[in-house]
Enzyme design. Structure first.
Site, PDB file in Angstrom:
ATOM      1  N   ASN A 194       0.867  -1.179   0.000  1.00  0.00           N
ATOM      2  CA  ASN A 194       0.000   0.000   0.000  1.00  0.00           C
ATOM      3  C   ASN A 194       0.906   1.233   0.000  1.00  0.00           C
ATOM      4  O   ASN A 194       1.493   1.561   1.019  1.00  0.00           O
ATOM      5  CB  ASN A 194      -0.887  -0.043   1.261  1.00  0.00           C
ATOM      6  CG  ASN A 194      -1.720   1.205   1.416  1.00  0.00           C
ATOM      7  OD1 ASN A 194      -1.813   2.030   0.499  1.00  0.00           O
ATOM      8  ND2 ASN A 194      -2.336   1.354   2.580  1.00  0.00           N
ATOM      9  N   LYS A 245       0.109   4.313  -0.368  1.00  0.00           N
ATOM     10  CA  LYS A 245      -0.513   5.518   0.217  1.00  0.00           C
ATOM     11  C   LYS A 245      -0.205   6.756  -0.643  1.00  0.00           C
ATOM     12  O   LYS A 245      -0.122   6.648  -1.866  1.00  0.00           O
ATOM     13  CB  LYS A 245      -0.048   5.694   1.670  1.00  0.00           C
ATOM     14  CG  LYS A 245      -0.222   4.410   2.486  1.00  0.00           C
ATOM     15  CD  LYS A 245      -0.008   4.580   3.961  1.00  0.00           C
ATOM     16  CE  LYS A 245      -0.181   3.228   4.648  1.00  0.00           C
ATOM     17  NZ  LYS A 245      -0.147   3.306   6.095  1.00  0.00           N
ATOM     18  N   HIS A 282      -9.659   1.359   4.328  1.00  0.00           N
ATOM     19  CA  HIS A 282      -8.403   1.472   5.077  1.00  0.00           C
ATOM     20  C   HIS A 282      -8.608   2.385   6.285  1.00  0.00           C
ATOM     21  O   HIS A 282      -9.371   3.350   6.226  1.00  0.00           O
ATOM     22  CB  HIS A 282      -7.296   2.029   4.173  1.00  0.00           C
ATOM     23  CG  HIS A 282      -5.950   1.952   4.827  1.00  0.00           C
ATOM     24  ND1 HIS A 282      -5.520   2.912   5.715  1.00  0.00           N
ATOM     25  CD2 HIS A 282      -4.963   1.029   4.757  1.00  0.00           C
ATOM     26  CE1 HIS A 282      -4.312   2.563   6.157  1.00  0.00           C
ATOM     27  NE2 HIS A 282      -3.950   1.431   5.583  1.00  0.00           N
ATOM     28  N   GLU A 336      -6.945   4.684   7.527  1.00  0.00           N
ATOM     29  CA  GLU A 336      -6.688   6.126   7.312  1.00  0.00           C
ATOM     30  C   GLU A 336      -7.897   6.791   6.656  1.00  0.00           C
ATOM     31  O   GLU A 336      -8.173   7.961   6.913  1.00  0.00           O
ATOM     32  CB  GLU A 336      -5.400   6.306   6.488  1.00  0.00           C
ATOM     33  CG  GLU A 336      -4.168   6.045   7.351  1.00  0.00           C
ATOM     34  CD  GLU A 336      -2.979   5.457   6.628  1.00  0.00           C
ATOM     35  OE1 GLU A 336      -2.927   5.515   5.381  1.00  0.00           O
ATOM     36  OE2 GLU A 336      -2.088   4.913   7.324  1.00  0.00           O
ATOM     37  N   GLU A 393      -5.822  -4.976  10.070  1.00  0.00           N
ATOM     38  CA  GLU A 393      -4.779  -4.000  10.353  1.00  0.00           C
ATOM     39  C   GLU A 393      -5.118  -3.259  11.645  1.00  0.00           C
ATOM     40  O   GLU A 393      -5.904  -2.301  11.625  1.00  0.00           O
ATOM     41  CB  GLU A 393      -4.679  -2.986   9.211  1.00  0.00           C
ATOM     42  CG  GLU A 393      -4.304  -3.604   7.883  1.00  0.00           C
ATOM     43  CD  GLU A 393      -3.654  -2.586   6.953  1.00  0.00           C
ATOM     44  OE1 GLU A 393      -2.528  -2.833   6.507  1.00  0.00           O
ATOM     45  OE2 GLU A 393      -4.268  -1.535   6.689  1.00  0.00           O
ATOM     46  N   GLY A 440       2.075   2.159  10.861  1.00  0.00           N
ATOM     47  CA  GLY A 440       3.034   3.258  10.780  1.00  0.00           C
ATOM     48  C   GLY A 440       3.648   3.641  12.124  1.00  0.00           C
ATOM     49  O   GLY A 440       4.287   4.676  12.252  1.00  0.00           O
ATOM     50  N   SER A 489       2.993  -2.138  10.378  1.00  0.00           N
ATOM     51  CA  SER A 489       4.442  -2.150  10.639  1.00  0.00           C
ATOM     52  C   SER A 489       5.120  -3.466  10.245  1.00  0.00           C
ATOM     53  O   SER A 489       6.013  -3.951  10.939  1.00  0.00           O
ATOM     54  CB  SER A 489       4.732  -1.811  12.103  1.00  0.00           C
ATOM     55  OG  SER A 489       4.318  -0.484  12.385  1.00  0.00           O
TER      56      SER A 489
HETATM   57  P1  PGA Z   1       2.625   0.263   7.605  1.00  0.00           P
HETATM   58  O1  PGA Z   1       1.190   0.469   6.901  1.00  0.00           O
HETATM   59  O2  PGA Z   1       3.167  -1.045   7.083  1.00  0.00           O
HETATM   60  O3  PGA Z   1       3.440   1.447   7.185  1.00  0.00           O
HETATM   61  O4  PGA Z   1       2.372   0.206   9.075  1.00  0.00           O
HETATM   62  C1  PGA Z   1       0.318  -0.592   6.672  1.00  0.00           C
HETATM   63  C2  PGA Z   1      -0.968  -0.100   6.052  1.00  0.00           C
HETATM   64  O5  PGA Z   1      -1.451   0.962   6.457  1.00  0.00           O
HETATM   65  O6  PGA Z   1      -1.546  -0.735   5.143  1.00  0.00           O
END
Ligand code: PGA
Length: 259
Positions: A9, A11, A103, A105, A174, A180, A220
């Site tokens: 992903n 982003k 997602h 976010e 997730e 993150g 992460s």
């Molecule tokens: P990350 O993000 O691996 O940077 O924690 C995962 C995601 O949001 O899909």
């Protein structure tokens, strides 16, 4: 046996030049004997979710179909007066296979609800794409012992709308507190949630559908922790944010699924 899915992903990252560089490395490295099974039926499925304008580049560098791609967010109608939304008919026209939906976010910053996330996922299925529906609890919810309750609520609109199952679906678990942040859920935590999710799906759609459903973990994920996460029997792949931006790391994680 469920085939593993390794998904990146991206982003809100990467210029055209950076995306091209990533894809050129992928093209070169997938020809390397070490990675010969990646993106083939003998290995994991590879998928990237770039920003929408970069999808045309992803199409140009699909590495003979070994590197799939999809959208990060999309609307539940094909066209009309919906300024700022993305139509899946364009993703399909580019031969995209996947559509990410819900997602965290989007939920945190853009008002996505479980209802709208599921609408996006269901429309993707109707368009012949594979929806990857993201769900996960916050730290406060986990600490209050509400993880399972929250996940049930996030899936409820899906089971309400779809009574018999959705073979195209993948779920990405997730935990919001792991995205993150550098905090990865332990394999014990991940396996517990994934088996709970499979049971929940079995309760609504039956055991066969539950057995076939890919459940990915995200939050992460790094080269260093990927191997261990992929050994969990109910982890069918990984949805990777930060570490997917670097082609070599993405490939190494994908190769870690071949164990
Ligand atoms: P990350 O993000 O691996 O940077 O924690 C995962 C995601 O949001 O899909």
């Amino acid at each position: 046996m469920r085939r593993k899915i390794i998904a990146g992903n991206w982003k809100l990252n990467k210029s055209f030049a950076e995306a091209r560089q990533f894809l050129e490395i992928m093209q070169r490295e997938l020809a390397n004997p070490e990675y010969k099974n990646l993106g083939t039926f003998a290995g994991p499925e590879l998928v990237i979710f770039p920003q929408a304008p970069l999808l045309t580049l992803a199409k140009d560098f699909s590495c003979g179909g070994r590197l799939g791609f999809g959208s990060q967010n999309s609307y539940w109608e094909e066209k009309g007066a919906f300024t700022g939304e993305l139509s899946l008919s364009l993703v399909k026209e580019l031969s995209g296979k996947w559509a990410l939906a819900g997602h965290s976010e989007r939920r945190q910053f853009f008002g996505e609800t479980s209802d709208t996330a599921v609408k996006r996922a269901l429309f993707a299925d109707r368009q012949g794409l594979r929806p990857m529906l993201c769900i996960g609890e916050t730290l406060a919810e986990r600490e209050a012992g509400q993880t399972e309750k929250v996940l049930k609520e996030q899936l409820a609109p899906l089971f309400k709308a779809e009574k018999a199952g959705l073979p195209s679906l993948a779920i990405a678990y997730e935990p919001v507190w792991a995205i993150g942040t550098g905090l990865t859920a332990t394999t014990g935590q991940v396996e517990a949630v994934h088996s709970f999710l499979r049971l929940e799906v079995a309760n609504h759609w039956g055991g066969d559908n539950a057995e076939c459903l890919p459940v990915l973990y995200g939050g992460s994920v790094k080269v260093e922790n990927s191997k261990e996460l992929l050994t969990c029997p109910n982890v069918d792949g990984l949805l990777i944010g930060g570490a997917s931006l670097e082609a070599k790391a993405f490939l190494t994680i994908a190769a870690n699924s071949l164990q």
